[in-house]
Enzyme design. Structure first.
Site, PDB file in Angstrom:
ATOM      1  CD  GLU A 143      -8.093  11.378 -20.365  1.00  0.00           C
ATOM      2  OE1 GLU A 143      -9.261  11.472 -20.770  1.00  0.00           O
ATOM      3  OE2 GLU A 143      -7.098  11.603 -21.084  1.00  0.00           O
ATOM      4  CD  GLU A 194      -5.306   8.128 -22.927  1.00  0.00           C
ATOM      5  OE1 GLU A 194      -5.711   7.369 -22.033  1.00  0.00           O
ATOM      6  OE2 GLU A 194      -6.012   9.024 -23.434  1.00  0.00           O
TER       7      GLU A 194
END
Length: 483
Positions: free
Chosen positions: A243, A338
């Site tokens: 991220e 994810e």
């Protein structure tokens, strides 16, 4: 990981998205593998095995005893037609992130209980679910008990202090037990942060990598891959930053697309090549609402030469964007790495969303894997770092030796057990309220996964090679059909 909405509150809005039908084009062309004959028909054993999860807690990943047999001709119901002559991407596997916290909980179980649970998770015989892909954090994620990297302390530009010792306490012992069950399991490594002495803010939260440490951090990846190999663990692929557009987690680090391009082009790619490392480099590892992040790097031929593909999460964006990225660069892969379930969760709503958007949606949009976040947490959603996710519901809840199986356990099971690595996605149509995806596995078996999104039971036909089998799924149920 980044949590941008309350899962249960956000479910209705996400379900309204059109996430199901993106396919792209035909990657593989006609299927060269000869089709085996169908097994005996009516009067003999069931030709089609069905594993089903319904809204009834007693039938979760349950093997149906109802015989399902093909008959000649077309049926009278809505039909899903399975066509093995139209093929798409190969599959690497389905699974979870084995966080440090997950490994700690598993490692602290009694040895017999842990052995039985790991067999259930990673073996394929009987009712075992065959998890075939794991993601690891390179250093700590926010679901570790503490924040750490492999080189903490004062600046160490030669990485003389680099050590995998933090992983030797829980992660590596558990991982070696998993590898004994499935030596071929695919493993992806993803860092949440570089050592803080390499960062602009000297902090585990946020900040970015100092340019003067790009070459050193590239060698950090080399040392990680080589060190894990020495432990008997092959890292199949790495992403370079979990991220990278979210710097608020603990740990976390920001990395722009331009920074990642430079890091790959001038440092990581050449370092891997010089060290003879074949581990794949996968871009981005963040939400589907910013596809230009990976696309901008793929447009750079000097960086792209080192890159296998791009990885995504779905806390924002549309799952069909996987096809957008893949179709722009058909020789580069896409991965889904994810998605969380927010605790305490709503099993029926969460299961429907994950089957619809991830297990079916991501694979219909060219993803080679689907990974849920995370494998295990305790009854208090821990272990976690200070500031880490406070309500991430594991696929398992582990309280001592007591294990509860949650949403992500079942969503992964429906594909992992039967859609083994090396399977190829094949073509199907998508009738209203029957999202589905199909594969041909390395044994030559066909695997069709169907979700009933309607508010009532649906009876439908599965058509294959001019034969038809009729079946039903209750409202909200998912079935995996294997023949």
């Amino acid at each position: 990981m980044r949590i941008t909405f309350n899962y249960s509150q956000g479910l209705a809005g996400l379900l309204a998205l059109g996430l199901l039908t993106g396919c792209g084009g035909n990657e593989g062309g006609s299927d060269p593998t000869p089709e085996p004959p169908l097994p005996p028909g009516p009067g003999g054993p069931s030709q089609v095995a069905l594993w089903v999860t319904t809204t009834d807690p007693s039938t979760r990943f349950y093997k149906s005893t109802i015989p399902l047999n093909f008959v000649a001709g077309n049926g009278q119901n809505t039909a899903i037609t399975v066509d093995t002559t139209q093929t798409y991407q190969s599959i690497d596997g389905f699974g979870y992130t084995l966080t440090g916290g997950s490994a700690q909980l598993l490692h602290q179980m009694g040895a017999p209980e842990r052995a039985a649970l790991l067999k259930e998770l990673f073996a394929t015989d009987g009712t075992n679910i065959g998890t075939s892909y794991l993601r690891l954090s390179i250093g700590a994620s926010d679901l570790d008990a503490t924040v750490f990297t492999y080189d903490d302390g004062a600046p160490d530009p030669t990485l003389a202090r680099f050590s995998l010792d933090p992983d030797r306490r829980h992660l590596l012992p558990v991982l070696k037990e998993i590898l004994a069950i499935n030596p071929a399991i695919k493993i992806l490594g993803s860092p949440w942060t570089a050592p803080v002495w390499m960062k602009t803010n000297n902090n585990s939260v946020g900040g970015s990598l100092k340019p003067e440490y790009y070459a050193v951090y590239a060698q950090y990846f080399v040392k990680y891959i080589q060190g894990m190999k020495a432990e008997g663990v092959t890292i199949d692929a790495v992403t370079l930053q979990n991220e990278p557009l979210h710097g608020g987690n603990n740990p976390s680090m920001e990395m722009t697309a331009a920074e990642q391009a430079t890091f790959i082009r001038d440092h990581v790619g050449p370092a891997f090549r010089a060290a003879g490392i074949s581990t794949k480099i996968i871009l981005y590892d963040h939400n589907l609402d910013v596809p230009d992040y990976p696309l901008s790097i793929l447009r750079d031929p000097q960086a792209s030469q080192y890159v296998d593909g791009s990885a995504f999460h779905l806390y924002a964006g549309d799952i069909s964007t996987l096809s957008t990225v893949r179709n722009a660069f058909p020789n580069k892969n896409v991965y889904f790495t994810e998605q969380w379930v927010g605790g305490p969760g709503n099993f029926n709503g969460d299961f429907t969303w994950h089957m619809d958007n991830l297990m079916i949606g991501a694979t219909r949009n060219w993803s080679r894997n689907v990974l849920e976040w995370n494998l295990a947490a305790d009854q208090n959603y821990g272990p976690r770092t200070p500031g880490g996710c406070i309500n991430c519901l594991g696929a398992l809840t582990i309280n001592g030796n007591n294990v509860t199986r949650n949403t992500a356990y079942y969503s992964v099971a429906h594909l992992a057990k039967f859609v083994r690595p090396g399977s190829v996605r094949i073509n199907t149509n998508v009738p209203t309220n029957l999202p589905n995806v199909a594969f041909k596995n390395p044994e030559g078996k066909k695997v069709l996964v169907v979700l009933n999104k309607a508010g009532a039971t649906q009876t439908f036909d599965i058509q294959y090679r001019n034969k038809t089998v009729t079946t039903s799924l209750g409202a909200g149920a998912a079935g995996t059909y294997v023949w």
